[in-house]
Design a protein around this motif. Structure first.
Motif, PDB file in Angstrom:
ATOM      1  N   SER A  54       0.847  -1.197  -0.163  1.00 38.50           N
ATOM      2  CA  SER A  54      -0.004   0.018  -0.057  1.00 38.50           C
ATOM      3  C   SER A  54       0.846   1.411  -0.002  1.00 38.50           C
ATOM      4  CB  SER A  54      -0.841  -0.031   1.418  1.00 38.50           C
ATOM      5  OG  SER A  54      -1.874   1.094   1.208  1.00 38.50           O
ATOM      6  N   PHE A  55       0.593   2.273  -0.676  1.00 38.59           N
ATOM      7  CA  PHE A  55       1.162   3.432  -0.704  1.00 38.59           C
ATOM      8  C   PHE A  55       0.350   4.669  -0.778  1.00 38.59           C
ATOM      9  CE2 PHE A  55       3.617   0.231  -3.315  1.00 38.59           C
ATOM     10  CZ  PHE A  55       5.013   0.442  -2.841  1.00 38.59           C
ATOM     11  N   PRO A  56       0.707   5.840  -0.247  1.00 41.29           N
ATOM     12  CA  PRO A  56      -0.106   6.836  -0.040  1.00 41.29           C
ATOM     13  C   PRO A  56      -0.474   7.408  -1.420  1.00 41.29           C
ATOM     14  CG  PRO A  56       2.152   7.643   0.681  1.00 41.29           C
ATOM     15  CD  PRO A  56       2.052   6.095   0.447  1.00 41.29           C
ATOM     16  N   THR A  57       0.571   7.467  -2.530  1.00 42.31           N
ATOM     17  CA  THR A  57       0.155   8.337  -3.339  1.00 42.31           C
ATOM     18  C   THR A  57       0.506   7.257  -4.779  1.00 42.31           C
ATOM     19  OG1 THR A  57       2.651   9.372  -3.797  1.00 42.31           O
ATOM     20  CG2 THR A  57       0.774  10.621  -2.540  1.00 42.31           C
ATOM     21  N   LEU A  58      -0.087   7.627  -5.959  1.00 46.68           N
ATOM     22  CA  LEU A  58       0.520   6.986  -7.211  1.00 46.68           C
ATOM     23  C   LEU A  58       1.783   7.090  -7.450  1.00 46.68           C
ATOM     24  CD1 LEU A  58      -0.371   5.373  -9.887  1.00 46.68           C
ATOM     25  CD2 LEU A  58      -0.934   7.511 -10.731  1.00 46.68           C
ATOM     26  N   ALA A  61       4.095   4.750  -5.585  1.00 41.57           N
ATOM     27  CA  ALA A  61       3.920   3.177  -6.082  1.00 41.57           C
ATOM     28  C   ALA A  61       4.712   3.171  -7.492  1.00 41.57           C
ATOM     29  CB  ALA A  61       2.404   3.111  -6.407  1.00 41.57           C
ATOM     30  N   LYS A  62       4.662   4.101  -8.206  1.00 40.01           N
ATOM     31  CA  LYS A  62       5.563   4.168  -9.344  1.00 40.01           C
ATOM     32  C   LYS A  62       6.846   3.996  -9.189  1.00 40.01           C
ATOM     33  CE  LYS A  62       2.296   6.360 -12.861  1.00 40.01           C
ATOM     34  NZ  LYS A  62       2.248   7.456 -13.455  1.00 40.01           N
ATOM     35  N   ALA A  63       7.360   5.030  -8.083  1.00 34.59           N
ATOM     36  CA  ALA A  63       8.774   4.995  -8.003  1.00 34.59           C
ATOM     37  C   ALA A  63       9.202   3.573  -7.347  1.00 34.59           C
ATOM     38  CB  ALA A  63       9.005   6.090  -6.878  1.00 34.59           C
ATOM     39  N   TYR A  64       8.515   3.063  -6.450  1.00 35.94           N
ATOM     40  CA  TYR A  64       8.810   1.787  -5.798  1.00 35.94           C
ATOM     41  C   TYR A  64       8.883   0.778  -6.781  1.00 35.94           C
ATOM     42  CZ  TYR A  64       8.578  -2.670  -3.377  1.00 35.94           C
ATOM     43  OH  TYR A  64       9.109  -3.932  -3.087  1.00 35.94           O
ATOM     44  N   ALA A  65       8.188   0.934  -7.780  1.00 34.86           N
ATOM     45  CA  ALA A  65       8.076  -0.377  -9.031  1.00 34.86           C
ATOM     46  C   ALA A  65       9.176  -0.071 -10.028  1.00 34.86           C
ATOM     47  CB  ALA A  65       6.698  -0.205  -9.888  1.00 34.86           C
ATOM     48  N   GLU A  66       9.545   1.009 -10.276  1.00 29.45           N
ATOM     49  CA  GLU A  66      10.800   1.429 -11.072  1.00 29.45           C
ATOM     50  C   GLU A  66      12.253   1.162 -10.470  1.00 29.45           C
ATOM     51  OE1 GLU A  66      10.055   5.448 -12.043  1.00 29.45           O
ATOM     52  OE2 GLU A  66       8.455   5.084 -13.592  1.00 29.45           O
ATOM     53  N   ARG A  67      12.117   1.670  -9.124  1.00 33.45           N
ATOM     54  CA  ARG A  67      13.313   1.209  -8.337  1.00 33.45           C
ATOM     55  C   ARG A  67      13.543  -0.318  -8.407  1.00 33.45           C
ATOM     56  NH1 ARG A  67      12.095   3.412  -3.396  1.00 33.45           N
ATOM     57  NH2 ARG A  67      11.528   1.582  -2.466  1.00 33.45           N
ATOM     58  N   GLU A  68      12.659  -1.005  -8.022  1.00 30.52           N
ATOM     59  CA  GLU A  68      12.595  -2.525  -7.988  1.00 30.52           C
ATOM     60  C   GLU A  68      12.886  -3.145  -9.334  1.00 30.52           C
ATOM     61  OE1 GLU A  68      13.336  -4.255  -5.186  1.00 30.52           O
ATOM     62  OE2 GLU A  68      13.503  -2.203  -4.156  1.00 30.52           O
ATOM     63  N   GLY A  69      12.560  -2.586 -10.443  1.00 30.09           N
ATOM     64  CA  GLY A  69      12.737  -2.948 -11.691  1.00 30.09           C
ATOM     65  C   GLY A  69      11.585  -3.886 -12.106  1.00 30.09           C
TER      66      GLY A  69
END
Length: 92
Positions: A54-58, A61-69
Motif C-alpha cells: 500500500s502506498f499513499p500516492t500513485l 507506487a510508481k517510484a517503488y516499481a521502477e526502483r525494484e525493476g
C-alpha cells in the motif's frame, strides 16, 4: 515480474470512503491456479500473489516499481457516480 497499481474502490456495503485514497501494488499471477486433489481448493505455488503493498500516492507506487525493476501498469480509479434520489421519487 509484472505488477498492477490501482486504487481500491469503495465496497458496496460501505457508506464512507475510508481506505479508498491509498494506492495498492500487487503482483500479477505467474501461474494459473489449480485445484488441490484432496480438498478441491484452488491454489498455486506462486507466493508473490499474496503480496499487496500500500502506498499513499500513485507517484510513490510508481517510484517503488521502477526502483525494484518491476514492469507495471496502472489501472485508473473508476469514476464516482452519484445517484441522487429524493424520498418523493418512491411515489411516482
Amino acid at each position: 515480474m509484472a505488477a498492477r497499481i490501482f486504487q481500491k474502490p469503495k465496497n458496496a456495503m460501505q457508506s464512507g470512503r475510508a481506505g479508498t485514497q491509498h494506492w495498492v501494488l500487487e503482483f500479477e499471477p505467474a501461474e494459473p491456479k489449480r485445484a488441490d486433489p484432496l480438498m478441491g481448493w484452488a491454489g498455486s505455488r506462486d507466493t508473490q500473489e499474496q503480496v499487496r503493498l500500500s502506498f499513499p500516492t500513485l507517484d510513490a507506487a510508481k517510484a517503488y516499481a521502477e526502483r525494484e525493476g518491476l514492469a507495471y501498469h496502472v489501472i485508473p480509479a473508476p469514476a464516482r457516480r452519484l445517484k441522487l434520489q429524493a424520498y418523493a421519487d418512491n411515489f411516482r
